[in-house]
Design a protein around this motif. Structure first.
Motif, PDB file in Angstrom:
ATOM      1  N   ALA A  99       0.423   7.077   6.178  1.00 59.44           N
ATOM      2  CA  ALA A  99       1.533   6.174   6.784  1.00 59.44           C
ATOM      3  C   ALA A  99       2.650   5.290   6.027  1.00 59.44           C
ATOM      4  N   ASP A 100       1.911   4.855   5.331  1.00 59.22           N
ATOM      5  CA  ASP A 100       3.074   3.953   4.301  1.00 59.22           C
ATOM      6  C   ASP A 100       3.828   4.832   3.521  1.00 59.22           C
ATOM      7  N   PHE A 101       3.173   6.119   2.864  1.00 55.04           N
ATOM      8  CA  PHE A 101       4.264   7.044   2.140  1.00 55.04           C
ATOM      9  C   PHE A 101       5.352   7.495   3.137  1.00 55.04           C
ATOM     10  N   ASP A 102       5.144   7.711   4.432  1.00 54.70           N
ATOM     11  CA  ASP A 102       5.899   8.318   5.217  1.00 54.70           C
ATOM     12  C   ASP A 102       7.178   7.238   5.431  1.00 54.70           C
ATOM     13  N   ALA A 103       6.652   5.913   5.682  1.00 57.44           N
ATOM     14  CA  ALA A 103       7.352   4.722   5.930  1.00 57.44           C
ATOM     15  C   ALA A 103       8.305   4.649   4.790  1.00 57.44           C
ATOM     16  N   ILE A 104       7.806   4.617   3.483  1.00 63.02           N
ATOM     17  CA  ILE A 104       8.714   4.599   2.249  1.00 63.02           C
ATOM     18  C   ILE A 104       9.889   5.564   2.313  1.00 63.02           C
ATOM     19  N   LEU A 105       9.250   6.909   2.602  1.00 63.69           N
ATOM     20  CA  LEU A 105      10.313   8.099   2.598  1.00 63.69           C
ATOM     21  C   LEU A 105      11.444   7.810   3.590  1.00 63.69           C
ATOM     22  N   SER A 106      11.118   7.334   4.706  1.00 65.52           N
ATOM     23  CA  SER A 106      12.148   7.193   5.819  1.00 65.52           C
ATOM     24  C   SER A 106      13.044   6.179   5.459  1.00 65.52           C
ATOM     25  N   ASN A 107      12.636   5.203   4.537  1.00 65.59           N
ATOM     26  CA  ASN A 107      13.396   4.065   4.002  1.00 65.59           C
ATOM     27  C   ASN A 107      13.975   3.952   2.847  1.00 65.59           C
ATOM     28  N   HIS A 108      13.608   5.024   2.270  1.00 64.88           N
ATOM     29  CA  HIS A 108      13.810   5.285   0.717  1.00 64.88           C
ATOM     30  C   HIS A 108      15.156   4.656   0.140  1.00 64.88           C
ATOM     31  N   ALA A 109      16.432   5.054   0.790  1.00 69.27           N
ATOM     32  CA  ALA A 109      17.307   4.543   0.399  1.00 69.27           C
ATOM     33  C   ALA A 109      17.738   2.951   0.321  1.00 69.27           C
ATOM     34  N   VAL A 161       0.504  -0.607  -2.037  1.00 67.75           N
ATOM     35  CA  VAL A 161       1.681  -1.298  -1.208  1.00 67.75           C
ATOM     36  C   VAL A 161       1.364  -2.790  -1.253  1.00 67.75           C
ATOM     37  N   ILE A 162       2.368  -3.585  -0.973  1.00 61.34           N
ATOM     38  CA  ILE A 162       2.373  -4.965  -0.295  1.00 61.34           C
ATOM     39  C   ILE A 162       3.228  -4.817   0.988  1.00 61.34           C
ATOM     40  N   ARG A 163       2.469  -5.296   2.141  1.00 55.74           N
ATOM     41  CA  ARG A 163       2.937  -5.346   3.368  1.00 55.74           C
ATOM     42  C   ARG A 163       3.362  -6.819   3.752  1.00 55.74           C
ATOM     43  N   ALA A 164       4.756  -6.671   4.490  1.00 54.68           N
ATOM     44  CA  ALA A 164       5.150  -7.807   4.995  1.00 54.68           C
ATOM     45  C   ALA A 164       5.408  -7.608   6.584  1.00 54.68           C
ATOM     46  N   GLY A 165       4.453  -7.753   7.540  1.00 45.99           N
ATOM     47  CA  GLY A 165       4.385  -7.486   8.737  1.00 45.99           C
ATOM     48  C   GLY A 165       4.493  -5.797   8.869  1.00 45.99           C
ATOM     49  N   GLU A 166       5.438  -5.362   9.436  1.00 48.42           N
ATOM     50  CA  GLU A 166       5.351  -3.931   9.572  1.00 48.42           C
ATOM     51  C   GLU A 166       6.228  -3.245   8.478  1.00 48.42           C
ATOM     52  N   THR A 167       6.741  -3.995   7.770  1.00 48.42           N
ATOM     53  CA  THR A 167       7.569  -3.479   6.558  1.00 48.42           C
ATOM     54  C   THR A 167       6.666  -3.412   5.271  1.00 48.42           C
ATOM     55  N   ILE A 168       6.986  -2.177   4.587  1.00 44.67           N
ATOM     56  CA  ILE A 168       6.345  -2.082   3.166  1.00 44.67           C
ATOM     57  C   ILE A 168       7.279  -3.000   2.189  1.00 44.67           C
ATOM     58  N   ALA A 169       6.757  -4.262   1.817  1.00 40.00           N
ATOM     59  CA  ALA A 169       7.713  -5.199   1.147  1.00 40.00           C
ATOM     60  C   ALA A 169       7.838  -4.445  -0.377  1.00 40.00           C
ATOM     61  N   ALA A 170       6.766  -3.622  -0.990  1.00 37.91           N
ATOM     62  CA  ALA A 170       6.837  -3.285  -2.211  1.00 37.91           C
ATOM     63  C   ALA A 170       5.711  -2.295  -2.387  1.00 37.91           C
ATOM     64  N   HIS A 198       4.870   5.148 -12.536  1.00 37.51           N
ATOM     65  CA  HIS A 198       5.775   6.146 -12.205  1.00 37.51           C
ATOM     66  C   HIS A 198       7.078   5.518 -11.541  1.00 37.51           C
ATOM     67  N   MET A 199       6.549   4.656 -10.593  1.00 38.38           N
ATOM     68  CA  MET A 199       7.875   3.765 -10.235  1.00 38.38           C
ATOM     69  C   MET A 199       7.075   2.779  -9.320  1.00 38.38           C
ATOM     70  N   VAL A 200       7.979   1.554  -9.101  1.00 41.30           N
ATOM     71  CA  VAL A 200       7.699   0.445  -8.527  1.00 41.30           C
ATOM     72  C   VAL A 200       9.177   0.101  -7.727  1.00 41.30           C
ATOM     73  N   ALA A 201       8.989  -0.394  -6.446  1.00 41.18           N
ATOM     74  CA  ALA A 201      10.141  -0.790  -5.725  1.00 41.18           C
ATOM     75  C   ALA A 201       9.800  -1.751  -4.921  1.00 41.18           C
ATOM     76  N   VAL A 202      10.782  -2.659  -4.782  1.00 38.50           N
ATOM     77  CA  VAL A 202      10.716  -3.773  -3.668  1.00 38.50           C
ATOM     78  C   VAL A 202      11.968  -3.762  -2.678  1.00 38.50           C
ATOM     79  N   HIS A 203      11.488  -3.935  -1.328  1.00 35.81           N
ATOM     80  CA  HIS A 203      12.613  -4.087  -0.320  1.00 35.81           C
ATOM     81  C   HIS A 203      13.401  -5.145  -0.786  1.00 35.81           C
ATOM     82  N   PRO A 204      14.662  -5.046  -0.464  1.00 33.57           N
ATOM     83  CA  PRO A 204      15.856  -5.746  -0.771  1.00 33.57           C
ATOM     84  C   PRO A 204      15.245  -7.245   0.008  1.00 33.57           C
ATOM     85  N   SER A 205      14.911  -7.253   0.975  1.00 34.84           N
ATOM     86  CA  SER A 205      14.418  -8.648   1.640  1.00 34.84           C
ATOM     87  C   SER A 205      13.575  -9.307   0.964  1.00 34.84           C
TER      88      SER A 205
END
Length: 168
Positions: free
Chosen positions: A12-22, A48-57, A73-80
């Motif tokens: 579910a986390d992976f799917d959420a990451i893919l749906s918000n990839h950009a 993953v690190i969650r912030a509520g329903e959002t994958i924060a990183a 391989h990769m690390v990413a953080v949600h802009p907010s």
């Protein structure tokens, strides 16, 4: 220092990451680098690190089969959630696990044009391997960038970062 709840990446986390990839990457260029093997086959090194329903990183990593090397391989953080130490927390978590598994070094890569990644990794104390990159072939405003020529494929250089890990 703020403590972040780091959890294994799920489907579910992976799917959420893919749906918000950009949103995480500001483009679709790295979408092809996201593969379900990172939670299916390397699930004990995908976090993953969650912030509520959002994958924060998130961080996807693995251990090399040819030596005691941990690879991010990769690390990413949600802009907010940027500038809050989430990527550093994920790296520290991964390093702790890597050291416990006997890894003696950590490796990561970035494009020579990715100034944000270069600054982040050097701030972690990682050193750049390879040859000096000529002016105009690296992120503007950076000096001393080194890259391994043809690392990704012929004609596609990568900044290769390495950090020696002291024993656990």
């Amino acid at each position: 220092m703020t403590t972040h709840q780091i959890e294994p990446c799920t489907r579910a986390d992976f799917d959420a990451i893919l749906s918000n990839h950009a949103t995480y990457w500001d483009s679709e260029l790295t979408l092809q680098l996201h593969h379900p093997m990172f939670f299916e086959e390397f699930g004990d090194t995908a976090f993953v690190i969650r912030a509520g329903e959002t994958i924060a990183a998130y961080l996807f990593g693995f251990f090399a089969q040819t030596g005691p090397v941990a690879y991010v391989h990769m690390v990413a953080v949600h802009p907010s959630h940027r500038r809050g130490g989430l990527a550093r927390a994920l790296y520290e978590h991964f390093i702790h696990i890597a050291k416990a598994r006997g890894c003696t070094s950590l490796k990561a890569t970035a494009s020579p044009m990715n100034g944000r990644s270069i600054c982040f990794h050097t701030a972690l104390g990682m050193r750049m391997e390879g040859e000096p990159v000529p002016e105009g072939e690296h992120a503007p405003g950076l000096s001393g960038v080194r890259a391994v020529r043809g690392y990704l494929k012929p004609g596609t250089d990568r900044v290769v970062f390495r950090l020696d890990l002291p024993p656990a």
